[in-house]
Design an enzyme around this catalytic site. Structure first.
Site, PDB file in Angstrom:
ATOM      1  N   SER A   1     -15.847  13.511   4.662  1.00 52.38           N
ATOM      2  CA  SER A   1     -16.863  14.026   3.732  1.00 52.38           C
ATOM      3  C   SER A   1     -16.201  14.932   2.690  1.00 52.38           C
ATOM      4  O   SER A   1     -15.286  14.495   1.992  1.00 52.38           O
ATOM      5  CB  SER A   1     -17.962  14.745   4.516  1.00 52.38           C
ATOM      6  OG  SER A   1     -19.095  14.988   3.694  1.00 52.38           O
TER       7      SER A   1
ATOM      8  N   GLU B   1     -25.012   6.308   5.788  1.00 55.31           N
ATOM      9  CA  GLU B   1     -24.548   7.674   5.537  1.00 55.31           C
ATOM     10  C   GLU B   1     -25.711   8.628   5.281  1.00 55.31           C
ATOM     11  O   GLU B   1     -25.803   9.709   5.874  1.00 55.31           O
ATOM     12  CB  GLU B   1     -23.619   7.691   4.316  1.00 55.31           C
ATOM     13  CG  GLU B   1     -22.343   6.900   4.455  1.00 55.31           C
ATOM     14  CD  GLU B   1     -21.193   7.707   5.037  1.00 55.31           C
ATOM     15  OE1 GLU B   1     -21.438   8.825   5.526  1.00 55.31           O
ATOM     16  OE2 GLU B   1     -20.052   7.210   5.005  1.00 55.31           O
TER      17      GLU B   1
ATOM     18  N   HIS C   1     -23.971   9.527   8.574  1.00 54.96           N
ATOM     19  CA  HIS C   1     -22.834  10.357   8.183  1.00 54.96           C
ATOM     20  C   HIS C   1     -22.395  11.212   9.373  1.00 54.96           C
ATOM     21  O   HIS C   1     -23.225  11.755  10.106  1.00 54.96           O
ATOM     22  CB  HIS C   1     -23.295  11.252   7.026  1.00 54.96           C
ATOM     23  CG  HIS C   1     -22.227  12.005   6.325  1.00 54.96           C
ATOM     24  ND1 HIS C   1     -21.188  11.392   5.662  1.00 54.96           N
ATOM     25  CD2 HIS C   1     -22.048  13.350   6.134  1.00 54.96           C
ATOM     26  CE1 HIS C   1     -20.433  12.311   5.096  1.00 54.96           C
ATOM     27  NE2 HIS C   1     -20.908  13.509   5.381  1.00 54.96           N
TER      28      HIS C   1
END
Length: 530
Positions: free
Chosen positions: A205, A327, A426
């Protein structure tokens, strides 16, 4: 005999580094050294200044306990997905790193440097889930995780003079921290059993954005061999200094000060509190909230991190990149407001990227790709594509065109938590990559995973990461043949209950977004002030 045994233990837990002598501990069969300072504490006059080298220390430094994490917002009890992403104590004096090594000897093992994510506002290199123990033990690697400045202390831009007239101050203090950590590893890791010429930098990320920015930085050239980019939000439009100063002005107002000089006098808890207000000021419906962002200032950050791996020496690095199938479910699937989204509102959001004329057709394309899709599902798939999947695929396409292909993957295993609403969200790949589910027992998003499926997939991924760090090729005997992404097959490894390579699984998204309005450089608009 007793003396000999004691000496053997002492040999494993004491390391003589150029920076000084460390005493660590044995954990899980590997030597661990915690809270090792890699830069001078960024306090007092060094707040909002580039990281300075640490002077080292005299005597034997105890390295058996974690140090404070970077200051950040904290909610008792954590969040409903991860269960928390950073715990007290917090302190500005946080520029430390942790090291896991099979032995502090001269074996010159490959090195994995891990950069945590957290939306540029949260996280810690000391989180149990980011323990390097499994990689060190299973892969005979040396693993380093770092703390660096985040939130307002790492990402706030105060202007070209740093706001106090004392001289030029770079933006992106977070990046100066990471450069300092990389240099420290280069200079000291041989004494900890690592090879300074075989450093892989990996991040997830926001940490993947950091990894790319670091890989392309002129001062990092020759220091990194390969990179792993897990779910990089490369779709973010990053501001230039002039654009960033608008949010800086809003932040000063929220902090109750008139200028940077007054801001420097505030204690860090007040700075973090004002950052919470900036969330509300920059939030837009249908966009991932990002109150603090890297700034492309032309000095510390020359270009968008998504572009760095196409230029100069960084183009020659080995690259693995991947994303999770859903995600955006991480931030939106459990939000009742988004669950109630209407088709009209989602179509209006699509129009911000594709234009009003194309928006209904784009909505229909997304809806047909997911039978039974609600408007909220269309919105989450759109955000996933804009922010993560499509820009990652674009990087793979452009690297392949240069003759420097990447290894691409998609994580598809959905979690049954919350009646399956999170899907393959995610962050879900993280415990599989580290293969340390016992360190993630606090995380609600892992509830209900079948142990046999979970553990088999974790083995496949963990060993692939080890192989890549060691050789630049993620293939191993327990993995189907994984070919690099090229312009013909577009091979992408699908990590699911059955692991299999797929040809161009992002084709629909890739082709759809190629038709987006040409005046947009990426699919995700920056957070703007309201």
């Amino acid at each position: 005999m007793a003396h000999s045994a004691h000496s053997a233990a002492e040999d494993r837990t004491v390391a003589d580094l150029p920076a000084g002598r460390l005493r660590g501990a044995i954990e899980g069969g590997v030597a661990v050294f915690r809270a090792v300072p890699y830069a001078a504490p960024p306090v007092g006059g060094l707040r909002w200044r580039p990281a300075r080298p640490h002077p080292g220390w005299h005597g034997v430094r105890d390295a058996t306990a974690d140090g404070p994490s970077a200051p950040q917002m904290y909610q008792e009890g954590g969040d409903p997905v991860l269960g928390g992403h950073g715990s007290p104590p917090f302190d500005e004096d946080c520029l430390t790193l942790n090291i896991w090594t099979p032995a502090a000897d001269g074996a010159r093992r490959p090195v994995l440097l891990w950069i945590h994510g957290g939306g540029f506002v949260s996280g810690s290199g000391s989180l149990p889930g980011y323990s390097g123990e499994t990689f060190a033990r299973d892969g005979d690697l040396v693993v380093v995780s770092i703390n660096y400045r985040i939130g307002p202390l790492g990402y706030l831009y105060l202007g070209p003079e740093g706001g106090d007239g004392s001289g030029p101050a770079d933006a992106n203090h977070w990046l100066t921290d990471q450069l300092a950590a990389l240099r420290w590893v280069r200079e000291n890791i041989a004494a900890l059993g690592g090879d300074p010429d075989r450093i892989t930098v990996a991040g997830q990320s926001g940490g993947a954005v950091s990894t790319a920015a670091l890989a392309g930085h002129p001062e990092a050239q020759g220091l990194i061999r390969r990179v792993i980019l897990q779910s990089p939000p490369f779709g973010l439009d990053l501001p230039d200094p002039e654009a960033y100063l608008e949010r800086t002005a809003a932040y000063l107002e929220l902090a109750g000060v008139k200028d940077a000089e007054e801001l420097r006098a505030l204690p860090w808890p007040a700075l973090i509190g004002a950052g919470g207000g900036l969330f509300a000021r920059t939030m837009r419906w249908g966009y991932w909230p990002t109150p603090f962002l890297p700034v492309i200032d032309g000095t510390s950050l020359l270009r968008h991190p998504a572009r760095t791996l196409l230029h100069g020496a960084a183009a020659d690095l080995d690259v693995m990149i991947g994303w999770t199938r859903e995600e955006a479910n991480f931030g939106f699937a459990l939000d009742e407001g988004y669950a109630a989204a209407t088709r009209d509102r989602v179509t209006s959001r699509i129009a911000e990227t594709f234009g009003a004329e194309a928006a209904p057709g784009v909505y229909a394309a997304y809806a047909s790709a997911r039978p039974g899709a609600r408007p909220a599902d269309v919105l989450m798939d759109l955000i996933t594509d804009e922010l993560f999947r499509v820009p990652s695929v674009q990087l793979a396409e452009e690297r392949a065109a240069l003759g420097r292909p990447v290894w691409a993957y998609q994580f598809d295993l959905p979690t049954p938590a919350y009646e399956g609403r999170l899907g393959a969200a995610h962050c879900l790949e993280l415990p599989f990559v580290f293969d340390n589910f016992d360190q993630w027992s606090h995380a609600p998003f892992l509830a209900g995973l079948a142990p046999a499926v979970r553990d088999g997939l974790a083995h496949s991924m963990h060993q692939a990461w080890i192989a890549f760090v060691r050789t630049g090729d993620p293939n191993h005997p327990d993995l189907p043949d994984w070919q690099p992404y090229d312009a013909h097959a577009r091979t992408t490894m699908r990590f699911d209950s059955v692991v299999t390579p797929l040809g161009d699984p992002a084709a629909t998204s890739r082709l759809l977004h190629q038709s987006a309005r040409p005046d947009r450089t990426s699919g995700h608009a920056p957070a703007r002030l309201i």
